[in-house]
Design a protein around this motif. Structure first.
Motif, mmCIF file in Angstrom:
data_model
loop_
_atom_site.group_PDB
_atom_site.id
_atom_site.type_symbol
_atom_site.label_atom_id
_atom_site.label_comp_id
_atom_site.label_asym_id
_atom_site.label_seq_id
_atom_site.Cartn_x
_atom_site.Cartn_y
_atom_site.Cartn_z
ATOM 1 N N HIS A 32 -14.374 7.614 5.046
ATOM 2 C CA HIS A 32 -15.475 8.141 4.253
ATOM 3 C C HIS A 32 -16.097 9.289 5.038
ATOM 4 C CE1 HIS A 32 -15.193 4.697 1.579
ATOM 5 N NE2 HIS A 32 -15.178 3.923 2.653
ATOM 6 N N ASP A 33 -16.960 10.053 4.391
ATOM 7 C CA ASP A 33 -17.632 11.177 5.034
ATOM 8 C C ASP A 33 -18.370 10.672 6.285
ATOM 9 O OD1 ASP A 33 -19.606 13.110 5.790
ATOM 10 O OD2 ASP A 33 -19.590 13.942 3.768
ATOM 11 N N LEU A 36 -22.211 10.837 6.271
ATOM 12 C CA LEU A 36 -22.889 9.848 5.432
ATOM 13 C C LEU A 36 -22.830 8.451 6.051
ATOM 14 C CD1 LEU A 36 -21.808 11.064 1.880
ATOM 15 C CD2 LEU A 36 -23.864 11.652 3.198
ATOM 16 N N LYS A 65 -24.760 16.435 -1.009
ATOM 17 C CA LYS A 65 -24.087 15.178 -0.664
ATOM 18 C C LYS A 65 -24.797 13.964 -1.252
ATOM 19 C CE LYS A 65 -21.644 16.617 3.435
ATOM 20 N NZ LYS A 65 -21.090 16.147 4.694
ATOM 21 N N ASP A 67 -24.951 12.807 -4.359
ATOM 22 C CA ASP A 67 -24.112 12.003 -5.257
ATOM 23 C C ASP A 67 -23.096 11.189 -4.465
ATOM 24 O OD1 ASP A 67 -25.437 12.876 -7.521
ATOM 25 O OD2 ASP A 67 -23.953 14.412 -8.000
ATOM 26 N N ALA A 68 -22.486 11.812 -3.468
ATOM 27 C CA ALA A 68 -21.511 11.107 -2.628
ATOM 28 C C ALA A 68 -22.190 9.973 -1.854
ATOM 29 C CB ALA A 68 -20.833 12.078 -1.666
ATOM 30 N N PHE A 69 -23.415 10.214 -1.400
ATOM 31 C CA PHE A 69 -24.162 9.189 -0.672
ATOM 32 C C PHE A 69 -24.449 8.004 -1.592
ATOM 33 C CE2 PHE A 69 -28.070 7.349 1.180
ATOM 34 C CZ PHE A 69 -27.589 7.051 2.444
ATOM 35 N N SER A 70 -24.879 8.290 -2.804
ATOM 36 C CA SER A 70 -25.157 7.239 -3.777
ATOM 37 C C SER A 70 -23.890 6.431 -4.080
ATOM 38 C CB SER A 70 -25.712 7.864 -5.057
ATOM 39 O OG SER A 70 -25.985 6.885 -6.009
ATOM 40 N N THR A 71 -22.779 7.118 -4.237
ATOM 41 C CA THR A 71 -21.505 6.443 -4.496
ATOM 42 C C THR A 71 -21.125 5.542 -3.330
ATOM 43 O OG1 THR A 71 -20.742 8.249 -5.897
ATOM 44 C CG2 THR A 71 -19.040 6.818 -4.949
ATOM 45 N N LEU A 72 -21.318 6.029 -2.119
ATOM 46 C CA LEU A 72 -20.996 5.244 -0.926
ATOM 47 C C LEU A 72 -21.905 4.017 -0.818
ATOM 48 C CD1 LEU A 72 -18.940 5.444 1.328
ATOM 49 C CD2 LEU A 72 -20.605 6.746 2.652
ATOM 50 N N TYR A 75 -20.615 1.519 -3.228
ATOM 51 C CA TYR A 75 -19.370 0.922 -2.744
ATOM 52 C C TYR A 75 -19.649 -0.169 -1.706
ATOM 53 C CZ TYR A 75 -15.007 0.326 -0.225
ATOM 54 O OH TYR A 75 -13.916 -0.219 0.381
#
Length: 105
Positions: A32-33, A36, A65, A67-72, A75
């Motif tokens: 993952h990033d 993040l 970032k 949206d990607a943070f929220s997705t992570l 998850y």
């Protein structure tokens, strides 16, 4: 554990130890990033030692970032934990307008 019953806690519970991907030095690899992941882990570290009289503020997420943070967070099943901050509100300087148009302070 600070965040029990989450994907993150399950990953590091020991039960799935053999299924975690590791690098050549034996460190766990999370695909993952890294920025993040660092934000998540640092926030969890600070929350663990939080002084209740000085609550930890939510982490700052870089623009682009969020949206990607929220997705992570979703998850790892941490979304609720990261979005359940309680803030104190200073209402000493708020003007209240009454239905009849008068102001109170």
């Amino acid at each position: 554990c600070l965040v029990p019953n989450t994907m993150l806690s399950y990953m590091f519970s020991g039960r799935w130890e053999e299924s975690l991907i590791r690098d050549s030095s034996g460190r766990i690899f999370l695909d993952h990033d890294p920025q993040l992941i660092e934000i998540i882990l640092n926030h969890l570290r600070v929350k663990r030692i939080e002084d209740p009289s000085h609550p930890v503020q939510p982490p700052k997420i870089p623009e682009g970032k969020k949206d990607a943070f929220s997705t992570l967070l979703k998850y790892f099943e941490l979304y609720t934990f990261f979005n359940s901050f309680s803030y104190s509100l200073d209402i000493s300087e708020i003007n209240i307008i009454q239905p009849n148009g008068s102001h109170t302070i």
